[in-house]
Design a protein around this motif. Sequence first.
Motif, PDB file in Angstrom:
ATOM      1  N   THR A  67       0.807  -1.220   0.000  1.00  0.00           N
ATOM      2  CA  THR A  67       0.000   0.000   0.000  1.00  0.00           C
ATOM      3  C   THR A  67       0.844   1.276   0.000  1.00  0.00           C
TER       4      THR A  67
ATOM      5  N   THR B 120      -6.907  -6.979  -0.883  1.00  0.00           N
ATOM      6  CA  THR B 120      -7.040  -7.142   0.563  1.00  0.00           C
ATOM      7  C   THR B 120      -7.566  -8.533   0.902  1.00  0.00           C
TER       8      THR B 120
ATOM      9  N   GLU C 164      -5.495   7.040   1.261  1.00  0.00           N
ATOM     10  CA  GLU C 164      -6.653   6.298   0.760  1.00  0.00           C
ATOM     11  C   GLU C 164      -6.723   4.979   1.524  1.00  0.00           C
ATOM     12  N   VAL C 165      -5.609   4.265   1.454  1.00  0.00           N
ATOM     13  CA  VAL C 165      -5.539   2.937   2.036  1.00  0.00           C
ATOM     14  C   VAL C 165      -4.477   2.943   3.133  1.00  0.00           C
ATOM     15  N   SER C 166      -4.791   2.353   4.266  1.00  0.00           N
ATOM     16  CA  SER C 166      -3.770   2.186   5.298  1.00  0.00           C
ATOM     17  C   SER C 166      -3.589   0.704   5.549  1.00  0.00           C
TER      18      SER C 166
ATOM     19  N   VAL D 176     -16.781  -0.220  -2.223  1.00  0.00           N
ATOM     20  CA  VAL D 176     -15.355  -0.356  -1.925  1.00  0.00           C
ATOM     21  C   VAL D 176     -14.581  -0.453  -3.239  1.00  0.00           C
TER      22      VAL D 176
ATOM     23  N   THR E 231      -8.586  -2.635  -4.577  1.00  0.00           N
ATOM     24  CA  THR E 231      -8.149  -2.695  -3.178  1.00  0.00           C
ATOM     25  C   THR E 231      -8.826  -3.850  -2.461  1.00  0.00           C
TER      26      THR E 231
ATOM     27  N   THR F  66      -6.281  -3.444   7.604  1.00  0.00           N
ATOM     28  CA  THR F  66      -6.177  -2.442   6.547  1.00  0.00           C
ATOM     29  C   THR F  66      -7.484  -1.671   6.490  1.00  0.00           C
ATOM     30  N   THR F  67      -7.391  -0.390   6.177  1.00  0.00           N
ATOM     31  CA  THR F  67      -8.603   0.406   6.003  1.00  0.00           C
ATOM     32  C   THR F  67      -8.538   1.034   4.622  1.00  0.00           C
ATOM     33  N   THR F  68      -9.679   1.294   4.053  1.00  0.00           N
ATOM     34  CA  THR F  68      -9.713   1.997   2.770  1.00  0.00           C
ATOM     35  C   THR F  68     -10.899   2.928   2.730  1.00  0.00           C
ATOM     36  N   ARG F  69     -10.698   4.026   1.999  1.00  0.00           N
ATOM     37  CA  ARG F  69     -11.767   4.987   1.841  1.00  0.00           C
ATOM     38  C   ARG F  69     -12.799   4.429   0.867  1.00  0.00           C
TER      39      ARG F  69
END
Lengths: 226, 378
Positions: free
Chosen positions: B20, B206, B54-56, B198, B202, B239-242
């Motif tokens: 990422t 993921t 955007e993505v962590s 989503v 990503t 992981t997180t994503t917008r």
Amino acid sequence: MRLVIARCSVDYVGRLTAHLPMAPRLILMKADGSVSIHADDRAFKPLNWMNPPCTVREAPDEDGGGAVWTVTHGKSGERLVLTIEEIWHDSSHELGVDPGLQKDGVEAHLQELLAEHITTLGEGYTLIRREYPTAIGPVDILCRDSDGATVAVEIKRRGEIDGVEQLTRYLELLNRDSTLRPVRGVFAAQEIRPQARVLATDRGISCVTLDYEALRGTESDVMRLF
Amino acid sequence: MKFRVERDVLADAVAWTARTLPVRPSVPVLAGMLLDAGEDDGRQRLRLSSFDYEVSAQVSVDIDVDEPGRTLVSGRLLAEIVRNLPPQAVEISTDGAKVVVSCGSAKFTLLTLPVEDYPTLPAMPELTGSVLSDAFAAAVSQVAVAAGRDDTLPMLTGVRVEIEGETVTLASTDRYRLAVRELTWTPQDPGVSAVALVPAKTLADTAKSLTSGAQVSIALSTAGSGEGMIGFEGGGRRTTTRLLDGDFPKYRALLPDSFNSVAEVQKSEFVEAVKRVSLVAERNTPLRLAFSDGRLVLEAGAGDEAQAVEVLDASLEGDDIQIAFNSTFLVDGLNAIESDIARLQFTTSTKPAIITGKPVDDGASDYRYLIMPVRLSS
């Protein structure tokens, strides 16, 4: 405009030195005093050139067979030395004042279409005007978003870094106008380069990819689900 | 900071976190990977993080800490180095403004980036529920294949996730095909109802990378808490994503419910035949299928061009049908079904067809791939 086709070699003496060996070439000497040397390929970018202001001195060769033309830049003193062996063609023509470049057809059309379909940018957008004048040139489209905030739109066929720079300059100027402030930027193009997208995002400018075909209302005849 | 860790453990964790890292970081620190060694829940852990707004991504692994601390180094460089280390224990320590990575006889000294400039990673939204990781990865890959890649319609580049109690429905479409998959999961609140869009790429990456743990926890931000974010956690990785904005098309209305013909074909034979026959199909020219009693004729190419034809066994119930498809879209759909036998349901040659696997007990299939035919010339 003076066109010369000659066998010549060219030496550039200035901040750097460059040498073009003896070969047939096209030499353009334009009304503004600029001189450029072209090969028989590519539509732009001469092999070597000198921008105005410059002076041209024509002198016969030491052994009398050819000629040496020296183009000297008026300010920097840089020199372009053309050693001419044989002239095949030499003619001058009066071209007059050029009407200038017409704006790229697709880009102008995109602007027109986007102004007509301003809600492409988002629900509730309204047009203020196309070609909104500023001191440094017109902004392609100025509009309002659904909350009534001002949005400046720069339209390009290919979205590159210089387009983002251009929009940034407009935004800086527009944001000095208290009746418009705050003005947000939208960079709209048929295709946006990743570098331009990064720069735009970093400056708080949103990117929109435009579908020219869809805006024109030309549906492809490929069947779709919806 | 000073700690020791197994090379393979570190390599996995660093490689996963590096996925990422932004390709073009707008701020230099975003090219960094954050290393945080310390106690976590009474265990000595190393936490690695990356973030591009955007993505962590964050992963936590067991280590032996000599000296806790935090540091930021170039993520790509660290990933390259760790990937090429010999299979021995790795020691990482800070030395002033440098980080020293030693493993066996190899030793690397890396510059650090200013750790105080690194942004805080978004907090994980509250847990919504959990799902078996393998089932989730399979379901996501079945659906993500139909997602759009065209930026002019950003909402079609996402996978729509609909949560209704114990059922999760995933859907995506690029206007030429639509993939829908239903799966069951374990919600925190049995009465939960939520939707999210989503980014498909990503989500697919993921889901695939979280199969090391048995379960994946899914955390969807609600209107009140941190708008527009979804988080996934499993096997020490989170992981997180917008989320994407925009209205996803009302896809349920597109799914036909009555058919004139139903065909069944051996999947692997069908896929191979499609690939073979479409060799002569120039870009965007269709692959023609003719189903009649007991057989399927595949044809491509026409007129002055090269042509190909192949005949397969197929069962057909209902009317004979001739229909044409984009061969890539057809292969995508056939590859996505889980059964060995593909079932194709048709209305007419200009209406969308549905591809499913043959259901085991004649029930409804939980995966449907709707594909728009291509107009047959003449």
